[in-house]
Design an enzyme around this catalytic site. Structure first.
Site, PDB file in Angstrom:
ATOM      1  N   ASN A  86       0.843  -1.190   0.000  1.00 35.14           N
ATOM      2  CA  ASN A  86       0.000   0.000   0.000  1.00 35.14           C
ATOM      3  C   ASN A  86       0.881   1.245   0.000  1.00 35.14           C
ATOM      4  OD1 ASN A  86      -2.449  -1.493   0.224  1.00 35.14           O
ATOM      5  ND2 ASN A  86      -2.033  -1.805   2.400  1.00 35.14           N
ATOM      6  N   HIS A  99       6.781  -1.933   2.852  1.00 33.16           N
ATOM      7  CA  HIS A  99       6.558  -3.327   3.222  1.00 33.16           C
ATOM      8  C   HIS A  99       5.632  -3.974   2.212  1.00 33.16           C
ATOM      9  CE1 HIS A  99       3.627  -0.782   5.285  1.00 33.16           C
ATOM     10  NE2 HIS A  99       2.750  -1.773   5.136  1.00 33.16           N
TER      11      HIS A  99
END
Ligand code: AMP
Ligand code: ZN
Length: 113
Positions: A86, A99
Site C-alpha cells: 500500500n 513493506h
C-alpha cells in the site's frame, strides 16, 4: 527517526520473525487478515514505493524472490497468494517503511479497489 519497522529490524520491538538476510526482514503481521499474513520489508528505511529509485530498486526484486521462497515454505505456493504494498493515504498505508504483505491460506477477495 522514529520508525516501528526499523525498531523491529533492530530488535528493540519484538516480532515473530519468519526470515532474515542481509537486505530483508520478514515477520508475521500483528493483525493477520488471512491464515498466512507475513510482512516482507527492506532493512534499509524506504518510506514507500514513492521513494523507490534506480539506486535502491534492487531490493524490490530480492523481496519478490523472498516472497516466492516464503510462499513455498508456508504452504501457499500452489493454493495461491497475494503480494501487495500500500502506498499513501488512499491505499491505506499506515506504516511508512516500505513493506509487502504476503497473504494466503484462504480464498482472498478478488476486488482490486
Ligand atoms: P499498511 O496498512 O499497508 O501500512 O500495513 C501495515 C501493517 O503493519 C498492518 O497490517 C499492521 O497490522 C502491521 N503492523 C503494525 N505494527 C506491527 C507490529 N508491531 N508487528 C507486526 N505487524 C505490525
Ligand atoms: Zn523504517
Amino acid at each position: 527517526m522514529d520508525c516501528i519497522f526499523c525498531s523491529i529490524i533492530k530488535g528493540s520491538i519484538p516480532s515473530q520473525k519468519v526470515y532474515e538476510d542481509e537486505a530483508v526482514y520478514a515477520f508475521k503481521d500483528i493483525n493477520p487478515m488471512a491464515p498466512v499474513h507475513v510482512l516482507i520489508v527492506p532493512k534499509k528505511h524506504i518510506a514507500s514505493i514513492n521513494e523507490v529509485n534506480a539506486d535502491n530498486s534492487g531490493v524490490i526484486a530480492h523481496i519478490y524472490e523472498v516472497a516466492a521462497k516464503l510462499a513455498a515454505e508456508l504452504g501457499v505456493a500452489e493454493s495461491g497468494y497475494r503480494v501487495v504494498s500500500n502506498c499513501g493515504a488512499d491505499a491505506g498505508q499506515t506504516v511508512f517503511h516500505l513493506h509487502f504483505h504476503l497473504l494466503g491460506g484462504k480464498a482472498l477477495r478478488t476486488e482490486m479497489c
